[in-house]
Design a protein around this motif. Structure first.
Motif, mmCIF file in Angstrom:
data_model
loop_
_atom_site.group_PDB
_atom_site.id
_atom_site.type_symbol
_atom_site.label_atom_id
_atom_site.label_comp_id
_atom_site.label_asym_id
_atom_site.label_seq_id
_atom_site.Cartn_x
_atom_site.Cartn_y
_atom_site.Cartn_z
ATOM 1 N N ALA A 1 0.817 -1.216 0.000
ATOM 2 C CA ALA A 1 0.000 0.000 0.000
ATOM 3 C C ALA A 1 0.854 1.271 0.000
ATOM 4 O O ALA A 1 0.609 2.200 -0.767
ATOM 5 C CB ALA A 1 -0.928 -0.009 1.211
ATOM 6 N N GLY B 1 3.464 3.416 -1.132
ATOM 7 C CA GLY B 1 4.346 3.417 -2.296
ATOM 8 C C GLY B 1 4.557 4.818 -2.826
ATOM 9 O O GLY B 1 4.358 5.808 -2.110
ATOM 10 N N LEU B 2 4.929 4.874 -4.093
ATOM 11 C CA LEU B 2 5.111 6.183 -4.724
ATOM 12 C C LEU B 2 3.828 6.976 -4.640
ATOM 13 O O LEU B 2 3.830 8.200 -4.613
ATOM 14 C CB LEU B 2 5.517 6.003 -6.184
ATOM 15 C CG LEU B 2 6.790 5.184 -6.419
ATOM 16 C CD1 LEU B 2 7.079 5.064 -7.902
ATOM 17 C CD2 LEU B 2 7.966 5.821 -5.699
ATOM 18 N N GLY B 3 2.713 6.249 -4.601
ATOM 19 C CA GLY B 3 1.408 6.889 -4.470
ATOM 20 C C GLY B 3 1.329 7.776 -3.234
ATOM 21 O O GLY B 3 0.696 8.833 -3.245
ATOM 22 N N ASN B 4 1.978 7.355 -2.156
ATOM 23 C CA ASN B 4 1.896 8.123 -0.906
ATOM 24 C C ASN B 4 2.872 9.284 -0.869
ATOM 25 O O ASN B 4 2.543 10.369 -0.409
ATOM 26 C CB ASN B 4 2.218 7.231 0.288
ATOM 27 C CG ASN B 4 1.274 6.057 0.373
ATOM 28 O OD1 ASN B 4 1.208 5.235 -0.519
ATOM 29 N ND2 ASN B 4 0.515 6.004 1.440
ATOM 30 N N ILE C 1 0.902 -1.243 -14.552
ATOM 31 C CA ILE C 1 1.334 -0.253 -13.562
ATOM 32 C C ILE C 1 2.852 -0.276 -13.440
ATOM 33 O O ILE C 1 3.520 0.751 -13.435
ATOM 34 C CB ILE C 1 0.673 -0.510 -12.185
ATOM 35 C CG1 ILE C 1 -0.852 -0.423 -12.303
ATOM 36 C CG2 ILE C 1 1.178 0.492 -11.144
ATOM 37 C CD1 ILE C 1 -1.606 -0.672 -11.007
ATOM 38 N N PHE D 1 -5.956 3.453 -5.542
ATOM 39 C CA PHE D 1 -4.562 3.197 -5.886
ATOM 40 C C PHE D 1 -3.684 3.104 -4.639
ATOM 41 O O PHE D 1 -2.859 2.212 -4.507
ATOM 42 C CB PHE D 1 -4.069 4.311 -6.810
ATOM 43 C CG PHE D 1 -2.677 4.096 -7.353
ATOM 44 C CD1 PHE D 1 -2.464 3.280 -8.454
ATOM 45 C CD2 PHE D 1 -1.579 4.712 -6.767
ATOM 46 C CE1 PHE D 1 -1.181 3.079 -8.962
ATOM 47 C CE2 PHE D 1 -0.293 4.515 -7.265
ATOM 48 C CZ PHE D 1 -0.102 3.690 -8.364
ATOM 49 N N THR D 2 -3.896 4.033 -3.728
ATOM 50 C CA THR D 2 -2.974 4.134 -2.600
ATOM 51 C C THR D 2 -3.035 2.948 -1.641
ATOM 52 O O THR D 2 -2.050 2.602 -1.010
ATOM 53 C CB THR D 2 -3.146 5.473 -1.853
ATOM 54 O OG1 THR D 2 -2.080 5.600 -0.922
ATOM 55 C CG2 THR D 2 -4.462 5.543 -1.104
ATOM 56 N N VAL D 3 -4.192 2.295 -1.523
ATOM 57 C CA VAL D 3 -4.191 1.095 -0.689
ATOM 58 C C VAL D 3 -4.151 -0.177 -1.543
ATOM 59 O O VAL D 3 -4.511 -1.263 -1.087
ATOM 60 C CB VAL D 3 -5.353 1.052 0.338
ATOM 61 C CG1 VAL D 3 -5.059 1.942 1.518
ATOM 62 C CG2 VAL D 3 -6.668 1.391 -0.284
ATOM 63 N N SER D 4 -3.695 -0.021 -2.777
ATOM 64 C CA SER D 4 -3.465 -1.170 -3.675
ATOM 65 C C SER D 4 -4.719 -1.972 -3.988
ATOM 66 O O SER D 4 -4.662 -3.184 -4.153
ATOM 67 C CB SER D 4 -2.429 -2.136 -3.089
ATOM 68 O OG SER D 4 -1.238 -1.484 -2.819
ATOM 69 N N MET E 1 -6.357 -4.533 -7.876
ATOM 70 C CA MET E 1 -5.228 -4.944 -8.698
ATOM 71 C C MET E 1 -4.908 -6.419 -8.448
ATOM 72 O O MET E 1 -4.198 -7.051 -9.219
ATOM 73 C CB MET E 1 -4.035 -4.058 -8.330
ATOM 74 C CG MET E 1 -3.081 -3.744 -9.430
ATOM 75 S SD MET E 1 -2.215 -5.172 -9.965
ATOM 76 C CE MET E 1 -1.383 -5.700 -8.481
ATOM 77 N N ALA F 1 -3.226 -7.406 -5.873
ATOM 78 C CA ALA F 1 -2.017 -7.515 -5.050
ATOM 79 C C ALA F 1 -2.375 -7.968 -3.633
ATOM 80 O O ALA F 1 -1.809 -8.933 -3.100
ATOM 81 C CB ALA F 1 -1.287 -6.177 -5.013
ATOM 82 N N SER G 1 6.244 -1.817 -3.019
ATOM 83 C CA SER G 1 4.999 -1.886 -3.785
ATOM 84 C C SER G 1 5.216 -2.682 -5.065
ATOM 85 O O SER G 1 4.349 -3.449 -5.493
ATOM 86 C CB SER G 1 4.506 -0.491 -4.160
ATOM 87 O OG SER G 1 4.142 0.213 -3.009
ATOM 88 N N SER H 1 4.716 -6.402 -5.046
ATOM 89 C CA SER H 1 3.312 -6.809 -4.961
ATOM 90 C C SER H 1 2.578 -6.613 -6.284
ATOM 91 O O SER H 1 1.516 -7.179 -6.509
ATOM 92 C CB SER H 1 2.587 -6.035 -3.853
ATOM 93 O OG SER H 1 2.238 -4.742 -4.285
ATOM 94 N N LEU H 2 3.125 -5.779 -7.151
ATOM 95 C CA LEU H 2 2.506 -5.580 -8.463
ATOM 96 C C LEU H 2 2.860 -6.715 -9.426
ATOM 97 O O LEU H 2 2.104 -7.030 -10.331
ATOM 98 C CB LEU H 2 2.968 -4.238 -9.056
ATOM 99 C CG LEU H 2 2.318 -2.998 -8.427
ATOM 100 C CD1 LEU H 2 3.173 -1.762 -8.639
ATOM 101 C CD2 LEU H 2 0.938 -2.778 -9.012
HETATM 102 N N1 PHE Z 1 -0.372 1.350 -3.452
HETATM 103 C C1 PHE Z 1 0.784 1.627 -4.234
HETATM 104 C C2 PHE Z 1 1.162 3.104 -4.078
HETATM 105 O O1 PHE Z 1 0.555 3.816 -3.350
HETATM 106 C C3 PHE Z 1 0.612 1.282 -5.681
HETATM 107 C C4 PHE Z 1 0.002 -0.050 -5.951
HETATM 108 C C5 PHE Z 1 -1.210 -0.138 -6.595
HETATM 109 C C6 PHE Z 1 0.634 -1.209 -5.517
HETATM 110 C C7 PHE Z 1 -1.829 -1.356 -6.801
HETATM 111 C C8 PHE Z 1 0.043 -2.438 -5.712
HETATM 112 C C9 PHE Z 1 -1.184 -2.505 -6.343
HETATM 113 O O2 PHE Z 1 2.083 3.558 -4.682
#
Ligand code: PHE
Length: 448
Positions: free
Chosen positions: A19, A21-24, A99, A223-226, A229, A231, A318, A321-322
Motif C-alpha cells: 500500500a 508506495g510512490l502513491g503516498n 502499472i 490506488f494508494t491502498v493497492s 489490482m 495484489a 509496492s 506486490s505488483l
Molecule cells: N499502493 C501503491 C502506491 O501507493 C501502488 C500499488 C497499486 C501497488 C496497486 C500495488 C497494487 O504507490
C-alpha cells in the motif's frame, strides 16, 4: 504439501509495503498541491474510510477464502456460487504489469536522482526544471539503465517467493521507511513553515474543490491502498489462517494514511519555508524539491538523499506486490518454474517501460504517442481510470452479492451492526461511487 504462509507480522508488513508506495510520497503530495490542499485531503480521507477500508476487507477475505492466485480464486468463487463468467475476472490482476511499466521508470528516475545528488543540487528552479526535462528528453540510455537496475532488483525479490523474497524485503524496508519518514517529520517541525503546512493540509477550504478533484481523490484512494489490482488478494492467499481480516485492513489503512499525511507535511513545510508554490504537479518531487534542498545549505544533500531513499524503499516494496499476482498465476496454472515465470512477466513490463521512456523522449516521443498522448500517460491512465475501477466493482459485487452464504468469518469478526454497514458499503456505496467516477470521467455529470 502445506502452502508457504507469511508470519502474521510478515503479512502486515508486506501488505503495508504494497500500500505505501510512490502513491503516498510522490503522488499524494503533488495531487494535494494541485487540488488546493485541505478539501482534497478531506475527500480522500472520507473515501479511504468509507470505501477503501470496506474494499480492503473484501479483497483480503477473497484472497484468504480462495487461497490461490487471483485467476484461480475467481474460478473457485464462480463455481461455488454458480457464476461461471467470473472465471475471467482474475485476469484483471495482470494490470500490475501495466502499472509496473511506468512505476519502474519512476523508480529509475529516483535512482538517477540519487546518483546525481552526489554531483550537487540545482541552484535555481529554472535549472532544476531544465535538469528534469533534459533527463526525460535526452537521457534515454541512462533512464533505461536505471529502469533495468530497478527491474532486476524487483525481480530478484519476487523470485525469492513469499518467505525469502517478499517477506524478507518488507521486514527490513518497512520499519526503516517509517523510521526515516518520522525522522524527516521531526526535522521539518523545526521550521517555521510547519504550521503553515499543517494548515494547508487540514483546513478544509472548499473553494478549489471541483468535480475533477473529487474524481481524482476517489481514484487515488483505490490506488494508494493497492485495491483493484489483485495484489492484496494474492498476498492474502498466503496470510496465516489465524490472521484477522478486519484488523489487517485497519492496520493497512492506518499506516497508508499516516505515511501519506507525514509525507505531505514534510514536503509542504519545505516548500513554504523556501517560498515555493505547492501546485507543481508531477514535477514536485523532481523539480521543486531538489532546488529546495539546495537552499538548505550543506545539510541539503543529505536530506535530499534521505528523502530519495525513502521514495525508493516505498517504491520497491509496492513493486514486488505488483508483479507477484501474474507470476503466481503462471507458476500455479501454467506449470512454469518460479524463475521462468518471474523473468517472463518481468520481461513484459520491462519492455513496456522502455516504450514509456521513449514516449517522453525528444527523438522518439512522436512515434510512441497515440493522438498526441505519450504512451507513458496512456499506460498510467488506463490502469488508474479503467482497469482498477473495473476490478474494484467486480470484487465489490462478487463479495457483496455473489458470496452471501460464505461470509460467516466476516460476520464473526465484525459483529452484527458493523457487518451490515460493511455489506451496505460494498453493495451500494462503492458501486455508486464508481458509477459517479465513471460518469464524471466521461463528462456526463459534473460538480461545480
Ligand atoms: N499502493 C501503491 C502506491 O501507493 C501502488 C500499488 C497499486 C501497488 C496497486 C500495488 C497494487 O504507490
Amino acid at each position: 504439501m502445506d502452502k508457504v504462509k507469511f508470519t502474521r507480522i510478515g503479512f502486515i508488513l508486506a501488505t503495508v509495503g504494497s500500500a505505501v508506495g510512490l502513491g503516498n510520497i510522490w503522488k499524494f503530495p503533488y495531487m494535494t498541491g494541485e487540488y488546493g490542499g485541505g478539501a482534497f485531503v478531506l475527500v480522500y480521507l472520507v473515501t479511504i474510510f468509507l470505501i477503501g477500508m470496506s474494499m480492503l476487507i473484501a479483497e483480503i477475505f477473497l484472497g484468504k477464502h480462495g487461497d490461490s492466485d487471483s485467476v484461480t480464486v475467481f474460478e473457485k468463487v464462480g463455481n461455488e456460487n454458480k457464476i461461471p463468467s467470473l472465471k475471467y475476472a482474475g485476469f484483471l490482476s495482470f494490470n500490475g504489469l501495466i502499472i509496473m511499466s511506468f512505476y519502474s521508470v519512476v523508480i529509475g528516475w529516483i535512482l538517477y536522482y540519487i546518483w546525481s545528488a552526489f554531483n550537487g543540487l540545482p541552484n535555481s528552479i529554472g535549472e532544476a526544471e531544465k535538469y528534469f526535462n533534459t533527463m526525460l528528453r535526452d537521457e534515454v540510455v541512462l533512464q533505461i539503465g536505471f529502469h533495468t537496475f530497478a527491474t532486476l532488483t524487483v525481480l530478484h525479490f519476487v523470485n525469492g517467493g513469499i518467505k525469502k523474497g517478499i517477506e524478507l524485503l518488507n521486514n527490513i524496508l518497512i520499519p526503516l521507511l517509517i523510521l526515516t519518514l518520522v525522522s524527516l517529520l521531526f526535522y521539518s517541525m523545526s521550521f517555521e513553515a510547519f504550521s503553515q503546512s499543517f494548515d494547508f493540509l487540514f483546513s478544509f477550504n472548499f473553494d478549489k474543490l471541483n468535480s475533477e478533484a473529487v474524481v481524482r481523490a476517489i481514484g487515488h484512494s483505490f490506488f494508494t491502498v493497492s485495491l483493484g489490482m489483485g495484489a492484496i488478494m494474492t498476498y492474502s492467499a498466503s496470510m496465516p489462517k489465524s490472521g484477522k481480516i478486519v484488523k489487517s485492513a485497519m492496520t493497512i489503512v492506518f499506516f497508508d494514511t499516516f505515511i501519506a499525511l507525514v509525507a505531505g507535511l514534510i514536503i509542504f513545510t519545505f516548500l513554504f519555508q523556501f517560498g515555493e508554490e505547492p501546485a507543481k504537479g508531477v514535477g514536485l518531487a523532481f523539480i521543486s524539491l531538489p532546488f529546495i534542498f539546495s537552499q538548505m545549505g550543506e545539510i541539503g544533500v543529505y536530506i535530499s538523499l534521505i528523502f530519495l531513499f525513502s521514495l525508493l524503499m516505498a517504491g520497491l516494496t509496492s513493486s514486488v506486490s505488483l508483479v507477484e499476482p501474474a507470476v503466481l498465476y503462471m507458476e500455479n496454472r501454467l506449470n512454469v518454474s518460479r524463475i521462468k515465470a518471474t523473468f517472463i512477466m518481468g520481461g513484459i513490463y520491462y519492455f513496456l517501460g522502455i516504450i514509456a521512456i521513449l514516449s517522453y523522449s525528444g527523438s522518439w516521443g512522436e512515434v510512441f504517442s497515440i493522438f498526441g498522448t505519450p504512451i507513458f500517460d496512456i499506460l498510467e491512465k488506463s490502469s488508474d481510470m479503467v482497469l482498477i475501477p473495473t476490478f474494484v466493482i467486480i470484487i465489490a459485487l462478487t463479495v457483496g452479492y455473489g458470496m452471501r452464504d460464505h461470509l460467516s468469518e466476516l460476520r464473526e469478526e465484525l459483529g452484527g451492526t458493523l457487518f451490515s454497514i460493511w455489506l451496505f458499503s460494498i453493495r451500494v456505496i462503492t458501486p455508486i461511487a464508481i458509477l459517479f467516477f465513471v460518469l464524471n470521467l466521461f463528462g456526463v455529470i459534473e460538480l461545480g
